[in-house]
Write a protein that holds these residues in place. Structure first.
Motif, PDB file in Angstrom:
ATOM      1  N   PHE A   9      -3.862   7.647   0.077  1.00 14.66           N
ATOM      2  CA  PHE A   9      -3.911   6.457  -0.628  1.00 14.66           C
ATOM      3  C   PHE A   9      -2.724   5.364  -0.248  1.00 14.66           C
ATOM      4  O   PHE A   9      -1.383   6.121   0.088  1.00 14.66           O
ATOM      5  N   LEU A  10      -2.982   4.305   0.045  1.00 15.75           N
ATOM      6  CA  LEU A  10      -1.878   3.233   0.090  1.00 15.75           C
ATOM      7  C   LEU A  10      -1.783   2.418  -1.220  1.00 15.75           C
ATOM      8  O   LEU A  10      -3.119   1.563  -1.322  1.00 15.75           O
ATOM      9  N   ILE A  11      -0.937   2.725  -1.830  1.00 13.71           N
ATOM     10  CA  ILE A  11      -1.270   2.065  -3.398  1.00 13.71           C
ATOM     11  C   ILE A  11      -0.093   0.972  -3.642  1.00 13.71           C
ATOM     12  O   ILE A  11       1.115   1.160  -3.317  1.00 13.71           O
ATOM     13  N   LEU A  12      -0.348  -0.186  -4.215  1.00  7.12           N
ATOM     14  CA  LEU A  12       0.472  -1.107  -4.674  1.00  7.12           C
ATOM     15  C   LEU A  12       0.648  -0.883  -6.168  1.00  7.12           C
ATOM     16  O   LEU A  12      -0.509  -0.941  -6.818  1.00  7.12           O
ATOM     17  N   PHE A  13       1.641  -0.374  -6.599  1.00  5.89           N
ATOM     18  CA  PHE A  13       2.053  -0.412  -8.033  1.00  5.89           C
ATOM     19  C   PHE A  13       2.640  -2.030  -8.447  1.00  5.89           C
ATOM     20  O   PHE A  13       3.614  -2.328  -7.883  1.00  5.89           O
ATOM     21  N   HIS A  14       1.841  -2.578  -9.340  1.00 11.43           N
ATOM     22  CA  HIS A  14       2.499  -4.009  -9.687  1.00 11.43           C
ATOM     23  C   HIS A  14       2.076  -3.937 -11.152  1.00 11.43           C
ATOM     24  O   HIS A  14       1.497  -3.277 -11.848  1.00 11.43           O
ATOM     25  N   LEU A  15       2.916  -5.231 -11.631  1.00 12.87           N
ATOM     26  CA  LEU A  15       2.768  -5.268 -13.170  1.00 12.87           C
ATOM     27  C   LEU A  15       1.489  -6.080 -13.271  1.00 12.87           C
ATOM     28  O   LEU A  15       0.589  -6.782 -12.316  1.00 12.87           O
ATOM     29  N   LYS A  16       0.788  -5.760 -14.524  1.00 13.09           N
ATOM     30  CA  LYS A  16      -0.698  -6.264 -14.622  1.00 13.09           C
ATOM     31  C   LYS A  16      -0.782  -7.916 -14.419  1.00 13.09           C
ATOM     32  O   LYS A  16      -1.747  -8.573 -13.691  1.00 13.09           O
ATOM     33  N   LYS A  37      -9.176   1.277   7.816  1.00 13.24           N
ATOM     34  CA  LYS A  37     -10.189   1.576   6.601  1.00 13.24           C
ATOM     35  C   LYS A  37     -10.741   2.843   6.497  1.00 13.24           C
ATOM     36  O   LYS A  37     -10.981   3.550   5.565  1.00 13.24           O
ATOM     37  N   GLY A  38     -10.996   3.597   7.690  1.00  8.30           N
ATOM     38  CA  GLY A  38     -11.643   4.961   7.535  1.00  8.30           C
ATOM     39  C   GLY A  38     -10.737   6.071   7.426  1.00  8.30           C
ATOM     40  O   GLY A  38     -11.226   7.088   7.376  1.00  8.30           O
ATOM     41  N   SER A  39      -9.523   5.622   7.540  1.00  7.08           N
ATOM     42  CA  SER A  39      -8.299   6.758   7.473  1.00  7.08           C
ATOM     43  C   SER A  39      -7.418   6.782   6.413  1.00  7.08           C
ATOM     44  O   SER A  39      -6.785   7.395   6.158  1.00  7.08           O
ATOM     45  N   ILE A  40      -7.515   5.648   5.360  1.00  2.93           N
ATOM     46  CA  ILE A  40      -6.711   5.623   4.402  1.00  2.93           C
ATOM     47  C   ILE A  40      -7.531   4.823   3.294  1.00  2.93           C
ATOM     48  O   ILE A  40      -8.303   3.921   3.484  1.00  2.93           O
ATOM     49  N   ASN A  41      -7.345   5.027   1.978  1.00  2.00           N
ATOM     50  CA  ASN A  41      -7.791   4.325   0.847  1.00  2.00           C
ATOM     51  C   ASN A  41      -6.720   3.281   0.229  1.00  2.00           C
ATOM     52  O   ASN A  41      -5.652   3.646   0.137  1.00  2.00           O
ATOM     53  N   ILE A  67       5.009  -0.528  -3.027  1.00  3.66           N
ATOM     54  CA  ILE A  67       3.994   0.093  -2.173  1.00  3.66           C
ATOM     55  C   ILE A  67       4.557   1.582  -1.788  1.00  3.66           C
ATOM     56  O   ILE A  67       5.606   1.716  -1.467  1.00  3.66           O
ATOM     57  N   ALA A  68       3.595   2.295  -1.940  1.00  2.00           N
ATOM     58  CA  ALA A  68       3.664   3.823  -1.597  1.00  2.00           C
ATOM     59  C   ALA A  68       2.393   4.303  -0.895  1.00  2.00           C
ATOM     60  O   ALA A  68       1.356   3.862  -1.108  1.00  2.00           O
ATOM     61  N   ILE A  69       2.495   5.525  -0.195  1.00  5.83           N
ATOM     62  CA  ILE A  69       1.519   6.179   0.317  1.00  5.83           C
ATOM     63  C   ILE A  69       1.378   7.511  -0.243  1.00  5.83           C
ATOM     64  O   ILE A  69       2.414   8.355  -0.282  1.00  5.83           O
ATOM     65  N   SER A  71      -0.042  11.188   0.050  1.00  3.17           N
ATOM     66  CA  SER A  71      -0.752  11.947   1.023  1.00  3.17           C
ATOM     67  C   SER A  71      -1.463  13.220   0.462  1.00  3.17           C
ATOM     68  O   SER A  71      -2.028  14.000   1.076  1.00  3.17           O
ATOM     69  N   PHE A  72      -1.278  13.432  -1.188  1.00  2.00           N
ATOM     70  CA  PHE A  72      -1.640  14.384  -1.739  1.00  2.00           C
ATOM     71  C   PHE A  72      -0.636  15.611  -1.462  1.00  2.00           C
ATOM     72  O   PHE A  72      -0.722  16.527  -2.329  1.00  2.00           O
ATOM     73  N   ARG A  73       0.196  15.378  -0.613  1.00  2.00           N
ATOM     74  CA  ARG A  73       1.402  16.588  -0.608  1.00  2.00           C
ATOM     75  C   ARG A  73       2.606  15.657  -1.088  1.00  2.00           C
ATOM     76  O   ARG A  73       3.251  16.518  -1.730  1.00  2.00           O
ATOM     77  N   HIS A  74       2.881  14.600  -0.620  1.00  2.00           N
ATOM     78  CA  HIS A  74       3.977  13.789  -1.032  1.00  2.00           C
ATOM     79  C   HIS A  74       3.854  12.272  -1.259  1.00  2.00           C
ATOM     80  O   HIS A  74       2.484  12.093  -0.748  1.00  2.00           O
ATOM     81  N   MET A  75       4.725  11.677  -1.621  1.00  2.00           N
ATOM     82  CA  MET A  75       4.411  10.159  -1.620  1.00  2.00           C
ATOM     83  C   MET A  75       5.611   9.656  -0.941  1.00  2.00           C
ATOM     84  O   MET A  75       6.940  10.033  -1.032  1.00  2.00           O
ATOM     85  N   TYR A  76       5.387   8.699  -0.265  1.00  2.00           N
ATOM     86  CA  TYR A  76       6.185   7.997   0.621  1.00  2.00           C
ATOM     87  C   TYR A  76       6.311   6.478   0.119  1.00  2.00           C
ATOM     88  O   TYR A  76       5.434   5.867   0.369  1.00  2.00           O
ATOM     89  N   VAL A  77       7.654   6.008   0.037  1.00  2.00           N
ATOM     90  CA  VAL A  77       7.892   4.731  -0.411  1.00  2.00           C
ATOM     91  C   VAL A  77       7.996   3.595   0.748  1.00  2.00           C
ATOM     92  O   VAL A  77       8.731   4.125   1.501  1.00  2.00           O
ATOM     93  N   PHE A  78       7.346   2.709   0.517  1.00  2.00           N
ATOM     94  CA  PHE A  78       7.524   1.489   1.817  1.00  2.00           C
ATOM     95  C   PHE A  78       8.834   0.835   1.439  1.00  2.00           C
ATOM     96  O   PHE A  78       9.108   0.656   0.084  1.00  2.00           O
ATOM     97  N   PRO A  79       9.609   1.023   2.414  1.00  2.00           N
ATOM     98  CA  PRO A  79      11.319   0.330   2.098  1.00  2.00           C
ATOM     99  C   PRO A  79      11.401  -0.777   1.229  1.00  2.00           C
ATOM    100  O   PRO A  79      12.160  -0.721   0.227  1.00  2.00           O
ATOM    101  N   ASP A  80      10.951  -1.883   1.494  1.00  2.00           N
ATOM    102  CA  ASP A  80      11.149  -2.975   0.866  1.00  2.00           C
ATOM    103  C   ASP A  80       9.547  -3.787   0.707  1.00  2.00           C
ATOM    104  O   ASP A  80       9.254  -4.245   1.806  1.00  2.00           O
ATOM    105  N   PHE A  81       9.549  -4.159  -0.401  1.00  2.00           N
ATOM    106  CA  PHE A  81       8.180  -5.130  -0.637  1.00  2.00           C
ATOM    107  C   PHE A  81       8.240  -6.486   0.209  1.00  2.00           C
ATOM    108  O   PHE A  81       7.357  -6.954   0.549  1.00  2.00           O
ATOM    109  N   GLN A  82       9.579  -6.952   0.170  1.00  2.00           N
ATOM    110  CA  GLN A  82       9.362  -8.177   0.904  1.00  2.00           C
ATOM    111  C   GLN A  82       9.320  -8.218   2.279  1.00  2.00           C
ATOM    112  O   GLN A  82       9.107  -9.185   3.048  1.00  2.00           O
TER     113      GLN A  82
END
Length: 155
Positions: A9-16, A37-41, A67-69, A71-82
């Protein structure tokens, strides 16, 4: 159902109420990652409802957007949303997942070629303590009846 696909998963965590960050994320996913698109949700999640996964990456709703990925083993954080709108930056983050770079650096620190300007290289490997994926625990229960993933029929 998404975890059954096995795609990270590539996930954006954001306030509603933060629709601006969501719009930026969706635009950049469309612009930079349509070929992935076929390799990540691609998902977005409300920071308040999904506090638990945020805690695994040492974040709180006050840190959002994040933003984080997963992988179902670990979560990796995108360094800076900006940096989301920097051309190619989000795509490189996803490509680093596929190449194994994120996993390697998660356990052993930054690759030797990735030195930060002004930072001296010590030649030591830096071990890190990566957070476990919390989404892998969402699989169907082994103690309940299911037709998924069973080796035998019980009907």
């Amino acid at each position: 159902e998404l975890t059954e696909e096995g795609l990270p998963f590539l996930i954006l965590f954001h306030l509603k109420e933060d629709s601006d960050s969501l719009e930026k994320f969706q635009n950049e996913v469309t612009r930079q990652l349509i070929s992935e698109k076929g390799s990540i949700n691609f998902l977005h999640a409300d920071c308040d409802k999904f506090r638990h996964p945020l805690l695994h990456i040492q974040k709180t709703p006050a840190d959002c957007p994040v933003i984080a990925i997963d992988s179902f083993r670990h979560m990796y954080v995108f360094p800076d949303f900006q940096d989301l709108t920097v051309p190619g930056k989000l795509k490189q983050f996803v490509l680093d997942l596929h190449s194994g770079k994120l996993h390697r650096e998660f356990h052993h620190g930054p690759d030797p070629t990735d030195s930060t300007p002004g930072q001296e290289e010590t030649g030591k490997e830096v071990a890190s303590n990566p957070p476990e994926s919390s989404f892998q625990k969402l699989a169907p229960s082994e103690t309940r009846y299911t037709i998924l993933g069973r080796d035998r029929d019980e009907l």
